[in-house]
Motif scaffolding. Structure first.
Motif, PDB file in Angstrom:
ATOM      1  N   LEU A  96      45.333 -67.270  -2.588  1.00  0.00           N
ATOM      2  CA  LEU A  96      46.083 -66.091  -3.045  1.00  0.00           C
ATOM      3  C   LEU A  96      45.180 -64.860  -2.954  1.00  0.00           C
ATOM      4  O   LEU A  96      44.788 -64.278  -3.974  1.00  0.00           O
ATOM      5  CB  LEU A  96      46.562 -66.295  -4.489  1.00  0.00           C
ATOM      6  CG  LEU A  96      47.372 -67.554  -4.803  1.00  0.00           C
ATOM      7  CD1 LEU A  96      47.728 -67.607  -6.282  1.00  0.00           C
ATOM      8  CD2 LEU A  96      48.628 -67.636  -3.943  1.00  0.00           C
ATOM      9  N   GLU A  98      45.819 -61.953  -2.400  1.00  0.00           N
ATOM     10  CA  GLU A  98      46.422 -60.782  -3.042  1.00  0.00           C
ATOM     11  C   GLU A  98      45.914 -60.588  -4.467  1.00  0.00           C
ATOM     12  O   GLU A  98      45.989 -59.481  -5.021  1.00  0.00           O
ATOM     13  CB  GLU A  98      47.955 -60.921  -3.077  1.00  0.00           C
ATOM     14  CG  GLU A  98      48.611 -60.985  -1.707  1.00  0.00           C
ATOM     15  CD  GLU A  98      48.804 -62.423  -1.219  1.00  0.00           C
ATOM     16  OE1 GLU A  98      49.713 -62.646  -0.408  1.00  0.00           O
ATOM     17  OE2 GLU A  98      48.038 -63.307  -1.647  1.00  0.00           O
ATOM     18  N   GLY A 165      60.990 -62.458  -0.961  1.00  0.00           N
ATOM     19  CA  GLY A 165      60.319 -63.716  -0.713  1.00  0.00           C
ATOM     20  C   GLY A 165      59.010 -63.836  -1.464  1.00  0.00           C
ATOM     21  O   GLY A 165      58.483 -62.853  -2.003  1.00  0.00           O
ATOM     22  N   PRO A 166      58.436 -65.038  -1.514  1.00  0.00           N
ATOM     23  CA  PRO A 166      57.200 -65.267  -2.265  1.00  0.00           C
ATOM     24  C   PRO A 166      56.033 -64.384  -1.820  1.00  0.00           C
ATOM     25  O   PRO A 166      55.261 -63.906  -2.670  1.00  0.00           O
ATOM     26  CB  PRO A 166      56.910 -66.746  -2.014  1.00  0.00           C
ATOM     27  CG  PRO A 166      58.246 -67.351  -1.722  1.00  0.00           C
ATOM     28  CD  PRO A 166      59.006 -66.291  -0.987  1.00  0.00           C
ATOM     29  N   ASP A 167      55.869 -64.165  -0.522  1.00  0.00           N
ATOM     30  CA  ASP A 167      54.736 -63.360  -0.056  1.00  0.00           C
ATOM     31  C   ASP A 167      54.864 -61.915  -0.510  1.00  0.00           C
ATOM     32  O   ASP A 167      53.883 -61.301  -0.960  1.00  0.00           O
ATOM     33  CB  ASP A 167      54.623 -63.433   1.471  1.00  0.00           C
ATOM     34  CG  ASP A 167      54.209 -64.810   1.971  1.00  0.00           C
ATOM     35  OD1 ASP A 167      53.705 -65.618   1.155  1.00  0.00           O
ATOM     36  OD2 ASP A 167      54.395 -65.084   3.173  1.00  0.00           O
ATOM     37  N   GLU A 168      56.073 -61.361  -0.398  1.00  0.00           N
ATOM     38  CA  GLU A 168      56.292 -59.981  -0.846  1.00  0.00           C
ATOM     39  C   GLU A 168      56.162 -59.895  -2.361  1.00  0.00           C
ATOM     40  O   GLU A 168      55.605 -58.915  -2.888  1.00  0.00           O
ATOM     41  CB  GLU A 168      57.673 -59.491  -0.407  1.00  0.00           C
ATOM     42  CG  GLU A 168      58.059 -58.101  -0.915  1.00  0.00           C
ATOM     43  CD  GLU A 168      57.154 -56.990  -0.424  1.00  0.00           C
ATOM     44  OE1 GLU A 168      57.099 -55.930  -1.086  1.00  0.00           O
ATOM     45  OE2 GLU A 168      56.488 -57.169   0.626  1.00  0.00           O
ATOM     46  N   TRP A 169      56.649 -60.911  -3.069  1.00  0.00           N
ATOM     47  CA  TRP A 169      56.536 -60.921  -4.534  1.00  0.00           C
ATOM     48  C   TRP A 169      55.069 -60.863  -4.950  1.00  0.00           C
ATOM     49  O   TRP A 169      54.678 -60.071  -5.822  1.00  0.00           O
ATOM     50  CB  TRP A 169      57.205 -62.180  -5.093  1.00  0.00           C
ATOM     51  CG  TRP A 169      57.242 -62.263  -6.589  1.00  0.00           C
ATOM     52  CD1 TRP A 169      58.232 -61.813  -7.421  1.00  0.00           C
ATOM     53  CD2 TRP A 169      56.235 -62.817  -7.443  1.00  0.00           C
ATOM     54  NE1 TRP A 169      57.909 -62.058  -8.731  1.00  0.00           N
ATOM     55  CE2 TRP A 169      56.690 -62.673  -8.780  1.00  0.00           C
ATOM     56  CE3 TRP A 169      55.003 -63.429  -7.220  1.00  0.00           C
ATOM     57  CZ2 TRP A 169      55.950 -63.106  -9.883  1.00  0.00           C
ATOM     58  CZ3 TRP A 169      54.249 -63.859  -8.311  1.00  0.00           C
ATOM     59  CH2 TRP A 169      54.735 -63.702  -9.625  1.00  0.00           C
ATOM     60  N   LEU A 170      54.241 -61.693  -4.310  1.00  0.00           N
ATOM     61  CA  LEU A 170      52.822 -61.725  -4.681  1.00  0.00           C
ATOM     62  C   LEU A 170      52.112 -60.443  -4.257  1.00  0.00           C
ATOM     63  O   LEU A 170      51.217 -59.957  -4.965  1.00  0.00           O
ATOM     64  CB  LEU A 170      52.141 -62.942  -4.060  1.00  0.00           C
ATOM     65  CG  LEU A 170      50.771 -63.265  -4.653  1.00  0.00           C
ATOM     66  CD1 LEU A 170      50.892 -63.678  -6.119  1.00  0.00           C
ATOM     67  CD2 LEU A 170      50.072 -64.361  -3.858  1.00  0.00           C
ATOM     68  N   LYS A 171      52.524 -59.881  -3.130  1.00  0.00           N
ATOM     69  CA  LYS A 171      51.949 -58.605  -2.698  1.00  0.00           C
ATOM     70  C   LYS A 171      52.203 -57.526  -3.740  1.00  0.00           C
ATOM     71  O   LYS A 171      51.300 -56.739  -4.076  1.00  0.00           O
ATOM     72  CB  LYS A 171      52.543 -58.209  -1.354  1.00  0.00           C
ATOM     73  CG  LYS A 171      52.056 -56.865  -0.821  1.00  0.00           C
ATOM     74  CD  LYS A 171      52.750 -56.523   0.496  1.00  0.00           C
ATOM     75  CE  LYS A 171      52.356 -55.134   0.986  1.00  0.00           C
ATOM     76  NZ  LYS A 171      53.071 -54.782   2.253  1.00  0.00           N
ATOM     77  N   VAL A 197      53.883 -70.034  -5.890  1.00  0.00           N
ATOM     78  CA  VAL A 197      53.378 -69.534  -4.612  1.00  0.00           C
ATOM     79  C   VAL A 197      52.114 -70.291  -4.223  1.00  0.00           C
ATOM     80  O   VAL A 197      51.925 -70.671  -3.060  1.00  0.00           O
ATOM     81  CB  VAL A 197      53.111 -68.016  -4.688  1.00  0.00           C
ATOM     82  CG1 VAL A 197      52.637 -67.489  -3.334  1.00  0.00           C
ATOM     83  CG2 VAL A 197      54.352 -67.260  -5.140  1.00  0.00           C
ATOM     84  N   ARG A 201      51.530 -72.638  -0.781  1.00  0.00           N
ATOM     85  CA  ARG A 201      50.457 -72.374   0.177  1.00  0.00           C
ATOM     86  C   ARG A 201      49.479 -73.546   0.260  1.00  0.00           C
ATOM     87  O   ARG A 201      48.972 -73.869   1.338  1.00  0.00           O
ATOM     88  CB  ARG A 201      49.730 -71.086  -0.204  1.00  0.00           C
ATOM     89  CG  ARG A 201      50.594 -69.848  -0.021  1.00  0.00           C
ATOM     90  CD  ARG A 201      49.813 -68.565  -0.264  1.00  0.00           C
ATOM     91  NE  ARG A 201      50.670 -67.392  -0.114  1.00  0.00           N
ATOM     92  CZ  ARG A 201      50.261 -66.137  -0.280  1.00  0.00           C
ATOM     93  NH1 ARG A 201      48.981 -65.906  -0.602  1.00  0.00           N
ATOM     94  NH2 ARG A 201      51.088 -65.120  -0.123  1.00  0.00           N
TER      95      ARG A 201
END
Length: 405
Positions: A96, A98, A165-171, A197, A201
């Motif tokens: 992660l 981010e 989505g999960p990637d945008e959420w974590l970003k 997330v 991954r």
């Protein structure tokens, strides 16, 4: 009295009490389950929709279980720990990025640019114990800048999952400062969503796919997932939220046009699952058996080791961290790894060592090793505060008063 130590007469009292809540309009319907030493007692009361629409409530109704999800996904994380694919005290930075190099607010109510460096990275233990440094802000809506920023980014806990989505959420989460230093304070919910997330991954697979292979299929949880398939939508009751002014139930999720009728953009490991009483019973039975599947059906196969279950269900918080969150813990419980743990007996149902949690969509699931008791209550009435509604309190009183040995 049966071999399970449950009183037949007192089980009748439980049905009367729960039926009273339905008759008074507190909830349109519910499914309640008490299990002990192999005996399972179920009450399906009321209807699937207010006003009698949708037909009578059924034992196999599929409910939005909200934060009851947390204990299930925590078990999945511990599976990865046991396989040495994740480690409790390793930083999560590699998987992660981010969340690497965090900044921390000087004070929780301060401006977003008034920060200091984090003293250490976030770990998996921080995610499970809700001490990563960010989570639900217990203040009036919009009172703190960080609270407003979380709302605007779609990161605040609540019944509405982010449509990203999960990637945008974590970003988006990584773009905000932490509220507290990692490990310093307990803050509700967000750790579980980050955990989802992380697991996706770590496994290189969608979260639900991993959960299905390692938990749902071995346990026979055939109706549990992040949405209700089209062929099962007739088993999804309507969801209701009480009107703040009148208390009247207002339709919050129509089963004919439900957001749970399709896979979510963000599968929330903190509150996104749907399930049934029998699926949850299978999960709780495994936890009561210290990680082992039902011996009669599965020959002793394990989901988790006994030490992992014992670690998960051991309070991880300091006295100060619990004292700062009495609205959640009430002075008689704490938090393990992804699960609430009772630490002091101050009520009929508060047996030390009892573990589980409630869900904001009106669900409550606990396992009590000392009494060998599992209790499951699934309703359609969304909660409006961490304080349990009367139907919850009465269910647990009834669940424990049936013990007759």
């Amino acid at each position: 009295m049966s071999a399970s130590g449950l009183s037949t007469a007192r089980l009748g009292r439980m049905r009367e009490v729960l039926t009273g809540h339905v008759t008074r309009g507190d909830v349109p319907g519910l499914v309640a389950m008490v299990a002990r030493r192999g005996e399972v007692h179920v009450e399906a009361v009321g209807t699937r929709e207010a006003g009698g629409e949708g037909g009578p409530m059924r034992r196999d109704a599929i409910f939005r279980i909200a934060s009851v999800t947390k204990q299930i996904t925590a078990v999945a994380a511990m599976i990865l720990v046991e396989e040495c694919r994740l480690r409790l005290d390793d930083p999560v930075d590699d998987l992660l990025p981010e969340l690497a190099g965090r900044r921390v607010l000087r004070r929780p109510d301060g401006p977003l640019d008034d920060t200091v460096p984090a003293l250490r990275p976030i770990t998996l233990r921080d995610l499970l114990a809700y001490r990563l440094g960010i989570g639900a802000v217990l203040a009036a809506p919009g009172e703190y800048p960080i609270q407003r920023a979380m709302d605007e980014a779609g990161l605040s806990p609540g019944p509405r999952a982010a449509e990203i989505g999960p990637d945008e959420w974590l970003k988006r989460l990584g773009a905000l400062p932490l509220i507290h230093q990692p490990g310093e304070k307990w803050m509700y919910h967000t750790g579980s969503d980050v955990l989802g997330v992380l697991m996706a991954r770590a496994t290189g697979r969608p979260l639900e796919e991993f959960l299905r292979e390692r938990l749902f299929e071995p346990l026979g949880m055939k109706d549990t997932g992040f949405h209700v398939p089209a062929g099962k939508l007739d088993r999804l009751p309507a969801g209701y939220s009480p009107d703040p002014a009148t208390g009247a139930l207002v339709l919050a999720d129509d089963p004919r046009d439900s957001r749970w009728a399709r896979p979510p953009a963000f599968p929330s490991a903190g509150g996104g699952l749907v399930s049934t009483a029998d699926d949850l019973l299978a999960f709780c039975t495994m936890m009561l058996n210290k990680g082992m599947l039902n011996k009669g059906r599965h020959g002793g196969e394990r989901i988790l080791s006994r030490p992992s279950v014992e670690l998960m269900t051991t309070d991880q918080l300091t006295e100060q961290q619990k004292a700062e969150n009495t609205v959640f813990f009430g002075g008689a419980s704490g938090w393990g790894l992804g699960i609430n743990v009772v630490t002091r007996r101050d009520d009929l149902a508060n047996v030390p060592g009892r573990f589980g949690w409630t869900g904001g969509t009106g669900t409550c699931v606990y396992t009590d090793p000392a009494e060998e008791l599992i209790g499951i209550l699934l309703t359609q009435r969304y909660m409006t505060s961490p304080t349990p509604p009367a139907v919850f309190r009465d269910f647990w009183t009834c669940a424990y008063q049936v013990i007759d040995d």
